[in-house]
Design a protein around this motif. Structure first.
Motif, PDB file in Angstrom:
ATOM      1  N   LEU A 120       0.281  -1.207  -0.302  1.00 44.83           N
ATOM      2  CA  LEU A 120       0.401   0.289  -0.326  1.00 44.83           C
ATOM      3  C   LEU A 120       0.491   1.416  -0.288  1.00 44.83           C
ATOM      4  CD1 LEU A 120      -2.925  -1.058   2.357  1.00 44.83           C
ATOM      5  CD2 LEU A 120      -2.970  -0.730   0.450  1.00 44.83           C
ATOM      6  N   ALA A 121       1.829   1.666   0.981  1.00 41.27           N
ATOM      7  CA  ALA A 121       2.669   2.039   0.604  1.00 41.27           C
ATOM      8  C   ALA A 121       3.602   2.706  -0.881  1.00 41.27           C
ATOM      9  CB  ALA A 121       4.384   2.190   1.979  1.00 41.27           C
ATOM     10  N   THR A 122       3.766   1.275  -1.350  1.00 39.88           N
ATOM     11  CA  THR A 122       4.134   1.964  -2.536  1.00 39.88           C
ATOM     12  C   THR A 122       3.089   1.873  -3.548  1.00 39.88           C
ATOM     13  OG1 THR A 122       6.056   0.060  -2.512  1.00 39.88           O
ATOM     14  CG2 THR A 122       4.896   0.724  -4.604  1.00 39.88           C
ATOM     15  N   LYS A 123       1.889   1.899  -3.288  1.00 42.86           N
ATOM     16  CA  LYS A 123       0.626   2.062  -4.480  1.00 42.86           C
ATOM     17  C   LYS A 123       0.659   4.089  -4.074  1.00 42.86           C
ATOM     18  CE  LYS A 123      -4.049   1.622  -4.634  1.00 42.86           C
ATOM     19  NZ  LYS A 123      -5.387   0.823  -4.083  1.00 42.86           N
ATOM     20  N   HIS A 124       0.358   4.335  -2.916  1.00 41.10           N
ATOM     21  CA  HIS A 124       0.611   5.235  -2.494  1.00 41.10           C
ATOM     22  C   HIS A 124       1.028   6.287  -2.113  1.00 41.10           C
ATOM     23  CE1 HIS A 124      -3.952   5.221  -1.025  1.00 41.10           C
ATOM     24  NE2 HIS A 124      -3.185   4.188  -0.240  1.00 41.10           N
ATOM     25  N   PHE A 125       1.904   6.039  -2.780  1.00 41.97           N
ATOM     26  CA  PHE A 125       3.428   7.582  -3.083  1.00 41.97           C
ATOM     27  C   PHE A 125       4.341   7.535  -4.478  1.00 41.97           C
ATOM     28  CE2 PHE A 125       4.485   6.352   1.565  1.00 41.97           C
ATOM     29  CZ  PHE A 125       3.571   6.527   2.626  1.00 41.97           C
ATOM     30  N   LEU A 126       3.890   5.725  -4.773  1.00 42.31           N
ATOM     31  CA  LEU A 126       4.215   6.248  -6.183  1.00 42.31           C
ATOM     32  C   LEU A 126       3.108   5.150  -7.574  1.00 42.31           C
ATOM     33  CD1 LEU A 126       6.946   6.089  -7.900  1.00 42.31           C
ATOM     34  CD2 LEU A 126       7.422   4.012  -7.114  1.00 42.31           C
ATOM     35  N   THR A 127       2.958   4.065  -6.929  1.00 38.46           N
ATOM     36  CA  THR A 127       2.534   2.486  -8.193  1.00 38.46           C
ATOM     37  C   THR A 127       1.381   4.114  -8.463  1.00 38.46           C
ATOM     38  OG1 THR A 127       1.788   1.898  -7.355  1.00 38.46           O
ATOM     39  CG2 THR A 127       4.078   1.067  -8.286  1.00 38.46           C
ATOM     40  N   GLY A 128       0.099   4.355  -7.369  1.00 39.57           N
ATOM     41  CA  GLY A 128      -0.785   3.988  -7.379  1.00 39.57           C
ATOM     42  C   GLY A 128      -0.791   5.481  -8.221  1.00 39.57           C
ATOM     43  N   LEU A 129      -0.430   6.315  -7.534  1.00 36.85           N
ATOM     44  CA  LEU A 129      -0.725   8.163  -7.961  1.00 36.85           C
ATOM     45  C   LEU A 129      -0.143   7.988  -9.841  1.00 36.85           C
ATOM     46  CD1 LEU A 129       1.259   9.979  -5.440  1.00 36.85           C
ATOM     47  CD2 LEU A 129      -0.786  10.390  -6.263  1.00 36.85           C
ATOM     48  N   GLU A 130       1.213   7.208  -9.980  1.00 38.72           N
ATOM     49  CA  GLU A 130       1.750   7.348 -11.375  1.00 38.72           C
ATOM     50  C   GLU A 130       0.258   6.616 -12.138  1.00 38.72           C
ATOM     51  OE1 GLU A 130       4.483   4.169 -13.811  1.00 38.72           O
ATOM     52  OE2 GLU A 130       5.253   4.797 -12.020  1.00 38.72           O
ATOM     53  N   ALA A 131      -0.364   5.131 -12.116  1.00 44.08           N
ATOM     54  CA  ALA A 131      -1.655   5.140 -12.391  1.00 44.08           C
ATOM     55  C   ALA A 131      -2.703   5.881 -13.325  1.00 44.08           C
ATOM     56  CB  ALA A 131      -2.111   3.643 -12.863  1.00 44.08           C
ATOM     57  N   MET A 132      -2.787   7.207 -12.022  1.00 46.29           N
ATOM     58  CA  MET A 132      -4.015   7.379 -11.910  1.00 46.29           C
ATOM     59  C   MET A 132      -3.540   8.477 -13.237  1.00 46.29           C
ATOM     60  SD  MET A 132      -6.195   9.258  -9.521  1.00 46.29           S
ATOM     61  CE  MET A 132      -4.652  10.940  -8.399  1.00 46.29           C
ATOM     62  N   PHE A 133      -2.766   9.856 -13.392  1.00 46.13           N
ATOM     63  CA  PHE A 133      -2.222  10.556 -13.812  1.00 46.13           C
ATOM     64  C   PHE A 133      -1.538  10.103 -14.769  1.00 46.13           C
ATOM     65  CE2 PHE A 133      -1.925  12.942  -9.657  1.00 46.13           C
ATOM     66  CZ  PHE A 133      -2.641  13.882 -10.198  1.00 46.13           C
ATOM     67  N   ALA A 134      -1.456   8.992 -15.127  1.00 39.29           N
ATOM     68  CA  ALA A 134      -1.063   8.183 -16.719  1.00 39.29           C
ATOM     69  C   ALA A 134      -2.534   8.198 -16.653  1.00 39.29           C
ATOM     70  CB  ALA A 134      -0.403   7.178 -16.067  1.00 39.29           C
ATOM     71  N   GLU A 135      -3.468   8.287 -16.658  1.00 42.77           N
ATOM     72  CA  GLU A 135      -4.655   8.092 -16.838  1.00 42.77           C
ATOM     73  C   GLU A 135      -5.330   9.401 -17.186  1.00 42.77           C
ATOM     74  OE1 GLU A 135      -6.915   5.123 -18.262  1.00 42.77           O
ATOM     75  OE2 GLU A 135      -4.873   4.835 -17.753  1.00 42.77           O
ATOM     76  N   VAL A 136      -5.107  10.336 -16.819  1.00 37.62           N
ATOM     77  CA  VAL A 136      -5.586  11.879 -16.463  1.00 37.62           C
ATOM     78  C   VAL A 136      -5.279  12.434 -17.848  1.00 37.62           C
ATOM     79  CG1 VAL A 136      -5.241  14.180 -15.664  1.00 37.62           C
ATOM     80  CG2 VAL A 136      -6.027  11.848 -14.073  1.00 37.62           C
ATOM     81  N   PHE A 137      -3.586  11.679 -17.860  1.00 34.56           N
ATOM     82  CA  PHE A 137      -2.503  12.982 -18.763  1.00 34.56           C
ATOM     83  C   PHE A 137      -3.152  11.883 -19.930  1.00 34.56           C
ATOM     84  CE2 PHE A 137       1.185  13.060 -16.236  1.00 34.56           C
ATOM     85  CZ  PHE A 137       0.159  14.717 -15.880  1.00 34.56           C
ATOM     86  N   LYS A 138      -3.837  10.096 -20.130  1.00 37.79           N
ATOM     87  CA  LYS A 138      -3.810  10.331 -21.613  1.00 37.79           C
ATOM     88  C   LYS A 138      -5.177  11.004 -22.395  1.00 37.79           C
ATOM     89  CE  LYS A 138      -3.470   5.527 -20.933  1.00 37.79           C
ATOM     90  NZ  LYS A 138      -3.416   4.397 -20.920  1.00 37.79           N
ATOM     91  N   GLY A 139      -6.258  11.253 -21.041  1.00 38.52           N
ATOM     92  CA  GLY A 139      -7.788  11.808 -21.126  1.00 38.52           C
ATOM     93  C   GLY A 139      -6.912  13.571 -21.904  1.00 38.52           C
ATOM     94  N   MET A 140      -6.223  13.653 -21.055  1.00 35.60           N
ATOM     95  CA  MET A 140      -5.733  15.392 -21.656  1.00 35.60           C
ATOM     96  C   MET A 140      -5.100  15.581 -23.210  1.00 35.60           C
ATOM     97  SD  MET A 140      -4.293  16.719 -18.256  1.00 35.60           S
ATOM     98  CE  MET A 140      -3.752  18.709 -18.528  1.00 35.60           C
ATOM     99  N   MET A 141      -4.632  14.407 -23.332  1.00 31.80           N
ATOM    100  CA  MET A 141      -3.882  14.170 -24.770  1.00 31.80           C
ATOM    101  C   MET A 141      -5.592  14.226 -26.043  1.00 31.80           C
ATOM    102  SD  MET A 141      -0.372  12.253 -24.447  1.00 31.80           S
ATOM    103  CE  MET A 141       0.400  12.012 -22.883  1.00 31.80           C
ATOM    104  N   ALA A 142      -5.750  13.003 -25.165  1.00 38.85           N
ATOM    105  CA  ALA A 142      -7.149  12.807 -26.163  1.00 38.85           C
ATOM    106  C   ALA A 142      -8.432  14.346 -26.210  1.00 38.85           C
ATOM    107  CB  ALA A 142      -8.125  11.807 -25.879  1.00 38.85           C
ATOM    108  N   ASN A 143      -8.433  14.854 -25.999  1.00 40.23           N
ATOM    109  CA  ASN A 143      -9.831  16.218 -25.549  1.00 40.23           C
ATOM    110  C   ASN A 143      -7.958  17.365 -26.354  1.00 40.23           C
ATOM    111  OD1 ASN A 143      -7.790  17.556 -23.056  1.00 40.23           O
ATOM    112  ND2 ASN A 143      -9.257  17.364 -21.514  1.00 40.23           N
ATOM    113  N   GLY A 144      -6.809  17.080 -26.502  1.00 42.00           N
ATOM    114  CA  GLY A 144      -5.987  18.736 -26.705  1.00 42.00           C
ATOM    115  C   GLY A 144      -5.361  18.815 -25.612  1.00 42.00           C
TER     116      GLY A 144
END
Length: 196
Positions: A120-144
């Protein structure tokens, strides 16, 4: 009433686990802080380990609902300015929500004792944040609103410094104003670099 008592026990246990660690927490002290007898805890939890897991489960649900995750994405920003606003809102929540602060402390202390907490520490301090923002950034790339790039690498580059600065603030709370300013400047720099 039973659910209220259960919630009060969970809150008291979170505080105790965050302050004293798993080994330093005893059910009698948790019960006293809630204003009940120790045996009343056993109406809700089978023992300390069950209470420990219930606290972690409860905080996972709370964090996912209030902060977000790759499975529960925040609204995708339509501009760089919206990304900065969203980021600062998330940082504010992370740095000031008392339950999240206690959970972060618990994760930091117990990650070397408990395999689940380590994950959970790895998820909350690194991998979970990375996965969530990767999706956010994909969405931002898609909306231009964001340049096309590797969203995972952008997410790692974006979240790791912010997470590190929050941990700095945990250790040195007197630096909060400076840390918040740095995070906002960093977010604006990121936007300046990657916004379309």
């Amino acid at each position: 009433m039973a659910n209220d008592t259960r919630e009060r026990i969970l809150n008291a246990a979170l505080t105790s686990f965050a302050e004293n660690g798993y080994e330093g927490t005893n059910l009698l002290d948790v019960a006293k802080s809630v204003g009940i007898v120790k045996s009343a805890i056993y109406r809700h939890f089978s023992g300390k380990e069950d209470l420990w897991n219930a606290v972690i489960d409860s905080m996972e649900k709370y964090y996912d609902a209030k902060f977000g995750s790759a499975q529960n994405l925040p609204k995708v920003p339509q501009s760089g300015a919206e990304l900065v606003t969203m980021t600062m809102h998330m940082v504010d929540f992370t740095m000031h929500d008392s339950s999240v602060i206690k959970t972060r402390k618990l994760l930091l202390m117990e990650q070397f004792r408990d395999e689940r907490i380590k994950e959970l520490a790895t998820k909350h301090f690194l991998t979970g944040l990375e996965a969530m923002f990767a999706e956010v950034f994909k969405g931002m790339m898609a909306n231009g609103s964001l340049k096309k790039d590797d969203p995972k690498m952008l997410a790692l580059a974006y979240t790791a410094p912010i997470s590190s600065l929050i941990h700095l603030c945990d250790r040195e709370p007197e630096k909060e104003k400076e840390v918040l300013k740095t995070i906002k400047e960093f977010a604006k720099h990121f936007v300046k670099t990657y916004e379309v």
